[in-house]
Scaffold this motif. Structure first.
Motif, PDB file in Angstrom:
ATOM      1  N   UNK A 258      -4.296  25.677  32.480  1.00 57.31           N
ATOM      2  CA  UNK A 258      -5.552  26.333  32.107  1.00 57.31           C
ATOM      3  C   UNK A 258      -5.746  27.650  32.846  1.00 57.31           C
ATOM      4  N   UNK A 259      -4.681  28.406  32.988  1.00 58.39           N
ATOM      5  CA  UNK A 259      -4.701  29.688  33.695  1.00 58.39           C
ATOM      6  C   UNK A 259      -4.363  30.805  32.708  1.00 58.39           C
ATOM      7  N   UNK A 260      -5.156  31.892  32.654  1.00 57.29           N
ATOM      8  CA  UNK A 260      -4.799  33.015  31.780  1.00 57.29           C
ATOM      9  C   UNK A 260      -3.408  33.558  32.113  1.00 57.29           C
ATOM     10  N   UNK A 261      -2.681  33.968  31.093  1.00 58.89           N
ATOM     11  CA  UNK A 261      -1.312  34.448  31.296  1.00 58.89           C
ATOM     12  C   UNK A 261      -1.256  35.592  32.293  1.00 58.89           C
ATOM     13  N   UNK A 262      -2.260  36.469  32.271  1.00 61.20           N
ATOM     14  CA  UNK A 262      -2.261  37.621  33.173  1.00 61.20           C
ATOM     15  C   UNK A 262      -2.342  37.214  34.630  1.00 61.20           C
ATOM     16  N   UNK A 263      -2.832  36.003  34.897  1.00 64.08           N
ATOM     17  CA  UNK A 263      -2.968  35.528  36.277  1.00 64.08           C
ATOM     18  C   UNK A 263      -1.823  34.618  36.702  1.00 64.08           C
ATOM     19  N   UNK A 264      -0.892  34.383  35.817  1.00 61.59           N
ATOM     20  CA  UNK A 264       0.265  33.538  36.134  1.00 61.59           C
ATOM     21  C   UNK A 264       1.286  34.322  36.951  1.00 61.59           C
ATOM     22  N   UNK A 265       2.203  33.602  37.573  1.00 56.95           N
ATOM     23  CA  UNK A 265       3.286  34.257  38.288  1.00 56.95           C
ATOM     24  C   UNK A 265       4.207  34.953  37.297  1.00 56.95           C
ATOM     25  N   UNK A 266       5.053  35.839  37.816  1.00 58.85           N
ATOM     26  CA  UNK A 266       6.001  36.554  36.947  1.00 58.85           C
ATOM     27  C   UNK A 266       6.899  35.580  36.202  1.00 58.85           C
ATOM     28  N   UNK A 267       7.364  34.550  36.914  1.00 62.53           N
ATOM     29  CA  UNK A 267       8.228  33.560  36.268  1.00 62.53           C
ATOM     30  C   UNK A 267       7.509  32.783  35.188  1.00 62.53           C
ATOM     31  N   UNK A 268       6.245  32.450  35.430  1.00 60.14           N
ATOM     32  CA  UNK A 268       5.475  31.725  34.425  1.00 60.14           C
ATOM     33  C   UNK A 268       5.199  32.595  33.202  1.00 60.14           C
ATOM     34  N   UNK A 269       4.932  33.873  33.421  1.00 65.34           N
ATOM     35  CA  UNK A 269       4.710  34.775  32.289  1.00 65.34           C
ATOM     36  C   UNK A 269       5.969  34.879  31.426  1.00 65.34           C
ATOM     37  N   UNK A 270       7.124  34.964  32.076  1.00 71.35           N
ATOM     38  CA  UNK A 270       8.394  35.016  31.337  1.00 71.35           C
ATOM     39  C   UNK A 270       8.591  33.732  30.541  1.00 71.35           C
ATOM     40  N   UNK A 271       8.307  32.595  31.177  1.00 72.26           N
ATOM     41  CA  UNK A 271       8.478  31.311  30.503  1.00 72.26           C
ATOM     42  C   UNK A 271       7.556  31.195  29.296  1.00 72.26           C
ATOM     43  N   UNK A 272       6.323  31.720  29.417  1.00 75.10           N
ATOM     44  CA  UNK A 272       5.398  31.697  28.288  1.00 75.10           C
ATOM     45  C   UNK A 272       5.915  32.536  27.124  1.00 75.10           C
ATOM     46  N   UNK A 273       6.470  33.698  27.426  1.00 73.22           N
ATOM     47  CA  UNK A 273       7.026  34.552  26.370  1.00 73.22           C
ATOM     48  C   UNK A 273       8.182  33.855  25.657  1.00 73.22           C
ATOM     49  N   UNK A 274       9.075  33.267  26.436  1.00 71.56           N
ATOM     50  CA  UNK A 274      10.200  32.548  25.834  1.00 71.56           C
ATOM     51  C   UNK A 274       9.677  31.406  24.967  1.00 71.56           C
ATOM     52  N   UNK A 275       8.657  30.696  25.465  1.00 72.40           N
ATOM     53  CA  UNK A 275       8.077  29.592  24.712  1.00 72.40           C
ATOM     54  C   UNK A 275       7.536  30.062  23.367  1.00 72.40           C
ATOM     55  N   UNK A 276       6.853  31.219  23.349  1.00 80.22           N
ATOM     56  CA  UNK A 276       6.280  31.728  22.105  1.00 80.22           C
ATOM     57  C   UNK A 276       7.371  32.152  21.119  1.00 80.22           C
ATOM     58  N   UNK A 277       8.434  32.782  21.624  1.00 81.99           N
ATOM     59  CA  UNK A 277       9.547  33.166  20.753  1.00 81.99           C
ATOM     60  C   UNK A 277      10.191  31.929  20.142  1.00 81.99           C
ATOM     61  N   UNK A 278      10.392  30.891  20.960  1.00 83.56           N
ATOM     62  CA  UNK A 278      11.004  29.662  20.450  1.00 83.56           C
ATOM     63  C   UNK A 278      10.077  28.965  19.454  1.00 83.56           C
ATOM     64  N   UNK A 279       8.762  28.942  19.738  1.00 81.17           N
ATOM     65  CA  UNK A 279       7.817  28.330  18.806  1.00 81.17           C
ATOM     66  C   UNK A 279       7.792  29.089  17.484  1.00 81.17           C
TER      67      UNK A 279
END
Length: 354
Positions: A258-279
Motif C-alpha cells: 500500500x505504498x505509492x510507486x514514487x515512494x518505493x525503493x529503486x528496486x521496487x519501482x523496477x519490479x513494478x514496471x516489469x510486473x506491468x509489462x508482463x501483465x
C-alpha cells in the motif's frame, strides 16, 4: 500479431547492414556498452506506430558516416513483410507487403512493448513520461487509439495557436473544441479499458513480481467542449490548453505494501514496471492468442539471480519473443537453450551459445 522471423537493418544507427534469422525464441544480445545492442531493439520498436523507444526523429536514425537514408525490414511469421525507412530530410515511410501504409497500421500486425533504462525514473519524474507509458499500453490493445490521439493533438495545436495569437472570436474555437472533445472521450475510454485489462491480468497471476493498483488522475471533465469554451480566457493567459486528456497522469501503488510507486525503493519501482509489462503481455496473450514482442533493454542488470530466473521463466511461459540486452552472457545463463543468443561487438553480430 506474429513473431519476427527475419530482421534486416540498412544504414541504421551503428549498423551498416545487419540481417538476423530468428526462430521465435527469446533473443539475447550481449556485448560492451556502445556496441549497438540497443540500436537493434530500437529498430524493432519502429515496427510499431510512433517514434520508437528513443523517440528519435528520422534523421537521427541514419548512420553518421553516410548521407543516405536508413531502412528496416522484417518478416513476420504470419506471412507479412514490414518495411519502414526514411531518406535524409524526409518523413518516415511504412510499407506492408510492398504497399504504402500509415504508421497506425503497424499496430494491427506487430504489437510491441518495451522497458528501457530511462523508464526507471518513470514514477518520480514528470507526468509526460507516464502518459506515454499509458498510451503505449493502450495502443497494444486498441490500435485505433493512435488515430484518436493524432486527431486530438492536431486540434489542440491549432487551438493553442489561436490562444497565443489572442484570437477572441468564439467561431474560431468551436469546431476545434468539438474535435478535441470527441477524440478526448475516445482517448479516456481507451485508457480506462487498457488499465482494466491489465488489472485483471494481475489478479491471480503466478508471478514473482509485485502487483500494482493503478489509476488515471486529472483526465479532465466529462463535458470537455463546455469546459474548454468556459476556460478560453484562462487558457489565453497561459498560452496553452490547461485541461483535457493531455494533462492526465498515471498513478500506481505497490499493492501488497500500500505504498505509492514514487515512494518505493529503486528496486521496487523496477519490479513494478516489469510486473506491468508482463501483465500487459499476459492480457494480450489471453485476448489474441499471441504474445506481443517484448523489448527489455538492460533489464537484468538490477535484478538478483532469482528475480532474473523468474523473469525468464515468465517470458518463456508466455511464449513471448523477448529481445533482451546485457553486457555479460552470464546474466542470461538460466535461459540456456530456450533463447537465441548473439554476441555484439564493433566487428559485428554473431550468434553463439550461452
Amino acid at each position: 500479431m506474429a513473431v519476427l522471423t527475419e530482421l534486416t537493418l540498412l544504414q541504421f544507427r551503428s549498423h551498416r547492414r545487419l540481417t538476423l534469422a530468428l526462430d521465435g525464441r527469446p533473443v539475447v544480445f550481449f556485448g560492451p556498452n556502445g556496441a549497438g545492442k540497443t540500436n537493434i531493439l530500437e529498430a524493432v520498436s519502429l515496427l510499431s506506430p510512433g517514434r520508437g523507444l528513443r523517440r528519435a526523429g528520422p534523421d537521427e536514425l541514419a548512420r553518421r558516416d553516410g548521407a543516405v537514408g536508413w531502412k528496416i525490414r522484417a518478416a513476420l511469421g504470419a506471412g507479412h513483410e514490414v518495411e519502414t525507412s526514411a531518406q535524409p530530410g524526409a518523413a518516415r515511410e511504412v510499407r506492408i507487403d510492398g504497399k504504402p501504409a500509415p504508421q497506425v497500421a503497424l499496430g494491427r500486425l506487430c504489437r510491441v512493448l518495451w522497458l528501457v533504462p530511462s523508464m526507471d525514473r518513470l514514477w518520480t519524474e514528470g507526468a509526460e513520461g507516464r502518459r506515454r507509458f499509458l498510451d503505449r499500453m493502450t495502443l497494444s490493445f486498441l490500435p485505433h487509439h493512435a488515430e484518436a490521439v493524432l486527431v486530438y493533438e492536431k486540434a489542440m495545436r491549432e487551438r493553442n495557436r489561436l490562444l497565443k495569437d489572442m484570437v477572441r472570436d468564439p467561431a474560431w474555437y468551436a469546431a476545434l473544441e468539438g474535435q478535441m472533445a470527441e477524440a478526448g472521450v475516445v482517448i479516456s475510454t481507451n485508457r480506462a479499458t487498457a488499465l482494466a485489462r491489465i488489472s485483471a491480468a494481475q489478479k491471480g497471476a503466478a508471478t514473482s513480481f509485485p502487483a500494482a493498483d493503478m489509476a488515471i488522475d486529472g483526465a479532465g471533465p466529462k463535458d470537455l467542449a463546455g469546459a474548454l469554451a468556459e476556460g478560453r480566457g484562462r487558457d489565453m493567459a497561459a498560452g496553452r490548453t490547461l485541461l483535457g486528456p493531455h494533462r492526465a497522469d498515471l498513478s500506481a501503488i505497490y499493492a501488497e505494501k500500500a505504498v505509492p510507486a514514487a515512494q518505493c525503493s529503486t528496486g521496487e519501482q523496477k519490479a513494478l514496471l516489469i510486473s506491468l509489462i508482463l501483465a500487459n503481455a499476459r492480457a494480450l496473450t489471453d485476448e489474441t492468442g499471441q504474445a506481443p514482442v517484448l523489448l527489455l533493454d538492460e533489464v537484468a542488470a538490477h535484478l538478483d539471480e532469482a528475480r532474473r530466473a523468474a523473469l525468464y521463466d515468465e517470458i518463456c511461459t508466455l511464449k513471448a519473443q523477448a529481445f533482451m540486452t546485457g553486457t555479460e552472457p552470464e546474466l542470461f545463463s538460466t535461459l540456456g537453450p530456450r533463447a537465441q543468443v548473439f554476441a555484439v561487438s564493433e566487428d559485428g553480430v554473431m550468434q553463439t551459445p550461452l
